[in-house]
Design an enzyme around this catalytic site. Structure first.
Site, PDB file in Angstrom:
ATOM      1  N   THR A 169      44.441  71.489  45.589  1.00 39.29           N
ATOM      2  CA  THR A 169      44.260  71.792  44.198  1.00 39.29           C
ATOM      3  C   THR A 169      42.835  71.617  43.492  1.00 39.29           C
ATOM      4  OG1 THR A 169      46.305  72.182  43.308  1.00 39.29           O
ATOM      5  CG2 THR A 169      44.354  72.211  41.449  1.00 39.29           C
ATOM      6  N   ASN A 192      51.060  81.351  50.466  1.00 36.31           N
ATOM      7  CA  ASN A 192      52.768  80.376  50.084  1.00 36.31           C
ATOM      8  C   ASN A 192      53.762  80.973  50.326  1.00 36.31           C
ATOM      9  OD1 ASN A 192      49.911  81.077  47.898  1.00 36.31           O
ATOM     10  ND2 ASN A 192      51.989  79.802  46.711  1.00 36.31           N
ATOM     11  N   GLN A 209      48.625  75.561  53.384  1.00 39.44           N
ATOM     12  CA  GLN A 209      50.139  76.108  54.145  1.00 39.44           C
ATOM     13  C   GLN A 209      50.354  76.300  55.530  1.00 39.44           C
ATOM     14  OE1 GLN A 209      53.289  76.394  53.001  1.00 39.44           O
ATOM     15  NE2 GLN A 209      52.807  76.147  50.558  1.00 39.44           N
ATOM     16  N   SER A 262      46.603  69.319  52.106  1.00 37.73           N
ATOM     17  CA  SER A 262      46.823  68.682  51.279  1.00 37.73           C
ATOM     18  C   SER A 262      48.090  68.564  52.227  1.00 37.73           C
ATOM     19  CB  SER A 262      48.193  69.546  50.282  1.00 37.73           C
ATOM     20  OG  SER A 262      48.635  68.727  49.894  1.00 37.73           O
ATOM     21  N   HIS A 271      50.158  66.488  50.957  1.00 34.90           N
ATOM     22  CA  HIS A 271      52.559  66.117  50.664  1.00 34.90           C
ATOM     23  C   HIS A 271      52.668  67.798  51.600  1.00 34.90           C
ATOM     24  CE1 HIS A 271      52.800  69.420  47.358  1.00 34.90           C
ATOM     25  NE2 HIS A 271      51.494  69.144  47.319  1.00 34.90           N
ATOM     26  N   THR A 298      37.432  55.462  42.743  1.00 32.10           N
ATOM     27  CA  THR A 298      38.062  54.588  43.863  1.00 32.10           C
ATOM     28  C   THR A 298      39.009  55.437  44.384  1.00 32.10           C
ATOM     29  OG1 THR A 298      38.008  52.429  42.032  1.00 32.10           O
ATOM     30  CG2 THR A 298      38.662  52.703  43.969  1.00 32.10           C
ATOM     31  N   CYS A 327      54.447  75.767  41.563  1.00 36.75           N
ATOM     32  CA  CYS A 327      53.520  75.957  40.322  1.00 36.75           C
ATOM     33  C   CYS A 327      53.914  77.223  39.095  1.00 36.75           C
ATOM     34  CB  CYS A 327      52.028  76.196  40.714  1.00 36.75           C
ATOM     35  SG  CYS A 327      52.095  74.986  42.030  1.00 36.75           S
TER      36      CYS A 327
HETATM   37  N1  PLP Z   1      46.794  76.603  47.966  1.00 38.75           N
HETATM   38  C1  PLP Z   1      48.384  76.441  48.914  1.00 38.75           C
HETATM   39  C2  PLP Z   1      47.606  77.830  49.346  1.00 38.75           C
HETATM   40  C3  PLP Z   1      49.533  75.692  48.192  1.00 38.75           C
HETATM   41  O1  PLP Z   1      50.271  76.370  49.052  1.00 38.75           O
HETATM   42  C4  PLP Z   1      49.561  74.829  47.581  1.00 38.75           C
HETATM   43  C5  PLP Z   1      50.957  74.282  46.913  1.00 38.75           C
HETATM   44  O2  PLP Z   1      51.871  74.836  46.335  1.00 38.75           O
HETATM   45  C6  PLP Z   1      47.716  74.547  47.120  1.00 38.75           C
HETATM   46  C7  PLP Z   1      47.028  75.193  47.146  1.00 38.75           C
HETATM   47  C8  PLP Z   1      47.809  73.487  45.904  1.00 38.75           C
HETATM   48  O3  PLP Z   1      48.373  71.866  47.046  1.00 38.75           O
HETATM   49  P1  PLP Z   1      48.615  70.020  45.685  1.00 38.75           P
HETATM   50  O4  PLP Z   1      50.175  70.729  45.739  1.00 38.75           O
HETATM   51  O5  PLP Z   1      47.962  69.325  47.318  1.00 38.75           O
HETATM   52  O6  PLP Z   1      47.657  70.261  45.012  1.00 38.75           O
END
Ligand code: PLP
Length: 373
Positions: A74, A149, A177, A197, A199, A235, A322
């Site tokens: 994000t 996603n 993704q 990302s 995670h 940092t 989200c």
């Molecule tokens: N973009 C996509 C396609 C995602 O699936 C997600 C998270 O679900 C994000 C962006 C946001 O990732 P983050 O959780 O690292 O902010």
């Protein structure tokens, strides 16, 4: 004792892999220095940061100078979108799609730029020439998600890059993704910017990558100290960055094998689910992430289905994590003209998924349909 619930929500987040977790550990309480410090501890942290950047640049086939560490995809997305519109002499125009993740859609919505949305077809795919037709002399950014996603549709990024070759617009792809399954060689793809990302690829939460080509200007979103070559203040989160690096390495090393295995499980689940006449598959079957199954069940709203399945020990979601605590019809399903956008269920497979999990999930969904009809 109750069985451990089955996790089938890997698109929301993944567990940190044992290998990434191990790599991070010493940076919490032994090598805890701040990379900006000049002393011994600082140098240790700086080395870890440099090595992580170099390794990630090798995987993305770019220069280490083109990698910026952030706290999430994000943040990376907000940085690139905010940066693209900073040139004071321009009347900025951005092209994106109507099925992007909310990070892209909201970042676009809050800029003063004009936005054009490319509409996908009923399978969730976009055509490169749809983008070409929207370009103007003011287009500063084209931002196209590599894989969706919710429905897992993989977009033709390489072909899109070819159509933009002679235009000054920056091509950004949100590879959040896709990174676990698709080719992320930035040169082969021909992209100017890419976001990843940690995670979502079995790294820890709290780390993200922004790749941006050296010849593209970057205006920081977060200002303060001079970290990340003056492009992202604050940092650096060394344990998370080291974990992200290790997770990305592991992902690359196991990608082929995992893709094969997860595709097999995905296809088995799709086959079992489609035996129920009440179920339809959403999104393209051919250009689809190997771990994504998105279905609609006639007459069962997704919030009801999710609660039922959770109660039976099956953890799935209705779309992007989200937005799933606000039960609303999926905007992605609406955009692909799905008849029941409030009935979408996203089931996403991962490294720990077993065939028994698939069988249990399809039989439970079958029972649910029986119970509700
Ligand atoms: N973009 C996509 C396609 C995602 O699936 C997600 C998270 O679900 C994000 C962006 C946001 O990732 P983050 O959780 O690292 O902010």
């Amino acid at each position: 004792m109750k069985n451990t619930p089955i996790y089938l929500d890997y698109a929301s987040t993944t567990p940190t892999s044992p290998r990434a977790f191990k790599a991070m550990q010493k940076y919490f309480s032994k090598q805890y220095g701040n990379p900006s410090s000049l002393h011994y501890y600082g140098r240790q942290a700086q080395n870890a940061l440099d090595q992580s950047r170099t390794e990630i640049a090798r995987i993305l086939n770019c220069s280490y100078k083109e990698i910026i560490f952030t706290a999430s995809a994000t943040e990376s997305i907000n940085t690139i979108i905010n940066s693209a519109i900073q040139d004071p002499s321009s009347d900025p125009h951005i092209i994106t799609t109507s099925i992007e993740h909310s990070a892209v859609l909201e970042a676009c919505r809050t800029t003063k730029a004009k936005i054009s949305f490319v509409q996908p077809d009923t399978k969730g795919l976009i055509e490169p020439n749809q983008i070409e037709g929207l370009l103007t002399k003011n287009t500063v950014l084209v931002s196209i998600g590599y894989a969706n996603n919710e429905i897992g549709t993989i977009q033709p990024i390489k072909e899109i890059a070819k159509t933009l070759k002679n235009h000054k617009a920056i091509l950004h792809t949100d590879a959040t993704q896709a990174a676990g399954y698709c080719n992320i060689d930035t040169k082969e793809l021909g992209v100017d910017a890419m976001t990843i990302s940690s995670h979502k690829i079995y790294g820890p939460k709290g780390a993200g990558i922004l790749f941006i080509k050296e010849n593209c200007p970057l205006y920081p979103l977060i200002v303060g100290g001079k970290q990340e070559s003056n492009r992202r203040a604050g940092t650096e989160n060394i344990p998370a960055i080291v974990g992200l690096k290790e997770a990305l390495k592991e992902t690359e090393e196991t990608k082929e094998e995992e893709t094969k295995k997860q595709k097999m499980l995905r296809d088995l689940l799709i086959k079992q689910l489609l035996e129920n006449k009440e179920i339809t598959l959403n999104g393209s079957m051919e250009n689809r992430l190997p771990n994504n199954v998105n279905i609609s069940i006639e007459n069962i709203k997704s919030d009801i289905a999710l609660a039922y399945l959770d109660n039976q020990g099956i953890c799935v979601s209705s779309g992007s994590a989200c937005t799933s605590n606000t039960p609303q019809p999926s905007y992605v399903l609406k955009e692909i003209k799905n008849k029941n956008p409030e009935n979408g269920i996203r089931i996403t497979i991962g490294r720990n998924t077993k065939e028994t999990d698939i069988n249990k999930t399809s039989s439970t969904i079958k029972e649910m349909i029986r119970d509700f009809t």
